[in-house]
Scaffold this motif. Structure first.
Motif, short mmCIF file in Angstrom:
data_model
loop_
_atom_site.label_atom_id
_atom_site.label_comp_id
_atom_site.label_asym_id
_atom_site.label_seq_id
_atom_site.Cartn_x
_atom_site.Cartn_y
_atom_site.Cartn_z
N ALA A 59 0.70 -0.86 -0.24
CA ALA A 59 0.04 0.31 0.08
C ALA A 59 0.84 1.24 -0.07
O ALA A 59 1.43 1.15 0.93
CB ALA A 59 -0.74 0.07 1.30
N PRO A 60 0.68 2.24 -1.13
CA PRO A 60 1.51 3.00 -0.85
C PRO A 60 1.19 4.10 0.58
O PRO A 60 -0.48 4.80 0.89
CB PRO A 60 1.04 3.56 -1.99
N ARG A 61 2.02 4.57 0.18
CA ARG A 61 1.79 5.19 1.88
C ARG A 61 0.78 6.28 1.74
O ARG A 61 0.50 6.89 0.84
CB ARG A 61 2.79 6.69 2.48
N ARG A 62 -0.38 6.61 2.88
CA ARG A 62 -1.08 7.89 3.09
C ARG A 62 -0.67 9.27 3.72
O ARG A 62 -0.25 8.93 4.25
CB ARG A 62 -2.85 7.28 3.52
N LYS A 63 -0.76 9.87 3.14
CA LYS A 63 -0.04 11.06 3.51
C LYS A 63 -0.99 12.50 4.07
O LYS A 63 -2.14 12.92 4.11
CB LYS A 63 -0.27 12.41 2.01
N GLY A 64 -0.02 13.02 4.87
CA GLY A 64 -0.72 13.38 6.34
C GLY A 64 -2.02 13.39 7.22
O GLY A 64 -2.44 12.63 6.75
N GLU A 65 -2.35 14.52 7.74
CA GLU A 65 -3.42 14.56 7.75
C GLU A 65 -4.55 15.41 7.02
O GLU A 65 -4.30 16.78 6.79
CB GLU A 65 -2.95 15.68 9.16
#
Ligand SMILES: Cc1cc2nc3c(=O)[nH]c(=O)nc-3n(C[C@H](O)[C@H](O)[C@H](O)COP(=O)(O)O)c2cc1C
Length: 203
Positions: free
Chosen positions: A190-196
């Motif tokens: 899974a590609p990293r999910r970004k930020g808040e």
């Protein structure tokens, strides 16, 4: 798998097994997916389920799309990622079927100085139709995952939309998305999910 697991475990699949999907199986997925919401219940989407010779003819245009898209990819990603992505453009990872999702063709001009209301008055039909089609596409992706199939949502085909429409004999519609579908032959990380991204207000 419950819905949360399906959403989290779905990945874009770019390598497929050489195995056909029975028409009835696809029909089941697409009939369910068509229960997606749509702006003012317009349901003005069309799905073309394409395989065989026609699919190959459509793909023959992707060499050009890859050339057009390469500078963007070069700017964003390392060399190995660019190579894999461009290869996928050319052969869609051996997917046995592509779904072409269309909305009606809208034509309009926008000016830079236009305000939000003025822009929306002009654009709302196309945007609402595109958003509705996106809900349909996401349904397809999740239902396919539930049934053990892999998919990749693609807009790269937009670079060669004219050629694809000519191949399909379509003149009155806009190609809004393409979905490759088949039995997965990879299990990508899974590609990293970004930020808040969630902003609580007055909560
Ligand atoms: C609107 C849209 C367009 C996309 N177009 C492409 C595409 O043209 N080619 C491609 O390889 N992936 C495409 N993707 C897949 C994304 O690259 C992918 O969803 C993202 O990297 C996150 O990976 P995941 O789907 O495995 O979670 C697209 C996804 C979306 C939602």
């Amino acid at each position: 798998m419950n819905l949360s697991e399906i959403i989290r475990k779905r990945r874009s699949i770019r390598k497929y097994r050489d195995k056909d999907i029975p028409r009835e199986f696809l029909q089941e997925i697409l009939q369910d997916a068509l229960w997606a919401p749509s702006g003012t219940n317009r349901q003005n989407w069309d799905i073309y389920v394409v395989r065989g010779e026609k699919k190959e003819k459509i793909l023959s245009n992707m060499v050009l799309a890859a050339e057009i898209f390469k500078p963007t990819l070069d700017r964003l990603f390392p060399e190995d990622v660019v190579k894999v992505t461009l290869n996928f453009f050319k052969n869609i990872g051996g997917a046995p079927v592509v779904l072409l999702v269309y909305i009606p063709r809208y034509t309009y001009n926008l000016e830079k100085e236009m305000g939000n209301k003025e822009k929306w008055d002009i654009e709302h039909d196309r945007i609402t139709s595109a958003l509705s089609a996106a809900a349909l596409v996401q349904n397809i992706l999740l239902l396919a995952k539930e049934k053990g199939l892999g998919t990749c949502w693609m807009t790269a085909m937009k670079h060669v939309e004219d050629q694809i429409n000519t191949e399909m004999g379509i003149t009155d519609k806009e190609l809004i998305s393409v979905v490759t579908i088949g039995y997965p032959d990879e299990n990508p990380r899974a590609p990293r999910r970004k930020g808040e991204k969630i902003h609580w207000v007055g909560y």
